[in-house]
Write an enzyme that holds these catalytic residues in place. Structure first.
Site, PDB file in Angstrom:
ATOM      1  N   LYS A  35       0.850  -1.190   0.000  1.00  0.00           N
ATOM      2  CA  LYS A  35       0.000   0.000   0.000  1.00  0.00           C
ATOM      3  C   LYS A  35       0.883   1.236   0.000  1.00  0.00           C
ATOM      4  O   LYS A  35       1.656   1.466   0.925  1.00  0.00           O
ATOM      5  CB  LYS A  35      -0.896  -0.009   1.248  1.00  0.00           C
ATOM      6  CG  LYS A  35      -1.851   1.172   1.320  1.00  0.00           C
ATOM      7  CD  LYS A  35      -2.735   1.074   2.553  1.00  0.00           C
ATOM      8  CE  LYS A  35      -3.732   2.218   2.607  1.00  0.00           C
ATOM      9  NZ  LYS A  35      -4.578   2.126   3.821  1.00  0.00           N
ATOM     10  N   LYS A  74      -2.218  -1.452  -3.813  1.00  0.00           N
ATOM     11  CA  LYS A  74      -3.079  -0.271  -3.730  1.00  0.00           C
ATOM     12  C   LYS A  74      -2.227   0.973  -3.842  1.00  0.00           C
ATOM     13  O   LYS A  74      -1.241   1.072  -3.113  1.00  0.00           O
ATOM     14  CB  LYS A  74      -3.831  -0.310  -2.379  1.00  0.00           C
ATOM     15  CG  LYS A  74      -4.791   0.829  -2.167  1.00  0.00           C
ATOM     16  CD  LYS A  74      -5.457   0.729  -0.802  1.00  0.00           C
ATOM     17  CE  LYS A  74      -6.400   1.926  -0.630  1.00  0.00           C
ATOM     18  NZ  LYS A  74      -7.042   1.963   0.669  1.00  0.00           N
TER      19      LYS A  74
HETATM   20 ZN   LIG Z   1      -5.867   3.412   8.154  1.00  0.00          ZN
END
Ligand SMILES: [Zn+2]
Length: 328
Positions: free
Chosen positions: A199, A252
């Site tokens: 992420k 992501k």
């Molecule tokens: Zn968070």
């Protein structure tokens, strides 16, 4: 020049049927997870449009259930839930409360739709008064290890409420192992963990902060989310999470990181999810609303690209729309 001296790729593009026959990548209803934002409110019919994400809403429990029911009638099979609690505090109590907003939403959806696959986002940022994803030191640093226990409690409470998959998004080190242990010790060894393993600290999360009311009160998340410049680091994060027991990995955002998705696809055999995030959604929506692109074609091209790069499943705010596109 002899006719056979060059490659005639156009032969396989001549008709729609031939193109369909040789297509390598197809997005189906089985690939999609639709995110929803559920609000803790006495008004179960609550439905508030999210300004920065046209077509998306903050929803009370009844409104959520109704919306999910309509989407399921079109073929939706899985949802990802984010919660907006009525109150926030330093220890994110609402994240792991038995009667918390996500816990109630999970049990409501599983009651109304037993076949629905309910995935829960496991993080603290929507529940902390300061908006960060973990506990803070007195000087405002996000503390790693003291946060793990709270994340594990949160994931366990989601499983107890009936969640089918838990998805930790906080990017604390060691959280997958902590969550796995908590689930296993409490009779939930059958519940998979979809780890937001890779992420990035991305500018494309902007509209989500309005949707989930989770903007940090100070600073940013660069001390725990990944530097967009790094690719090899993604491999280390993925390996660490798999080692701790992650069943699925996520990248992501999606479109700006297709190289990462592709590299992970080559190097690991675990199912890969890609999160087509709020900013990616809002950019397409804004361009389409201005008449600058064809929304349906741009959305399907984006989804196909994400799947082609290596995603097995796609989390996208376009999921409801895509179900319409696929059926049309
Ligand atoms: Zn968070």
């Amino acid at each position: 020049m002899h006719a056979f001296d060059f490659y005639r790729g156009r032969r396989l593009r001549r008709t729609a049927v031939i193109r369909d026959l040789v297509r390598e990548t197809v997005v189906t209803t089985n690939d999609l997870i639709m995110p929803y934002f559920v609000v803790e409110t006495a008004d179960a019919a609550f439905e508030k449009p999210i300004g920065a994400m046209p077509g998306q809403y903050q929803l009370g429990l009844d409104a959520l259930s109704a919306r999910v029911g309509r989407a399921m009638a079109k073929g939706l099979r899985a949802v990802l839930l984010f919660g907006l609690p009525a109150a926030k505090d330093e220890r994110a109590s609402g994240a792991y409360a038995e009667e918390g907003v996500v816990q109630r939403a999970v049990s409501r959806l599983k009651r109304d739709y037993p076949d629905l696959c309910v995935v829960t986002d496991v993080c603290l940022c929507e529940y902390t008064s300061h908006g960060h994803c973990g506990m803070l030191s007195p000087s405002g640093e996000v503390l790693n290890d003291p946060t793990l226990d709270l994340l594990a409690r949160t994931a366990l409470s989601h499983a107890k409420a009936g969640a089918d998959i838990v998805a930790p998004s906080d990017m604390m080190d060691g959280r997958v192992g902590a969550i796995r242990a908590a689930l296993d010790e409490n009779g939930f060894s059958h519940i998979p963990i979809m780890s937001y393993a890779v992420k990035y600290a991305s500018s494309f999360y902007g509209p989500f902060r309005e949707a989930a009311e989770s903007a940090p009160a100070f600073g940013d998340r660069k001390a725990y989310q990944m530097d967009p410049a790094n690719a090899r680091e993604a491999m280390r994060e993925a390996a660490a999470d798999l080692g701790e027991g992650a069943d699925m990995l996520m990248v992501k955002p999606a479109l700006p990181y297709l190289d990462i998705l592709h590299a992970l696809r080559q190097s690991c055999d675990a199912p890969l999810a890609a999160y087509h995030v709020s900013g990616e959604y809002s950019m397409l929506k804004a361009a389409a609303q201005n008449g600058w692109i064809d929304e349906k074609r741009a959305v399907m091209e984006s989804m196909t690209a994400i799947k082609r790069a290596g995603a097995d499943l796609i989390i996208t705010y376009f999921a409801e729309d895509i179900l319409d596109y696929i059926r049309a």
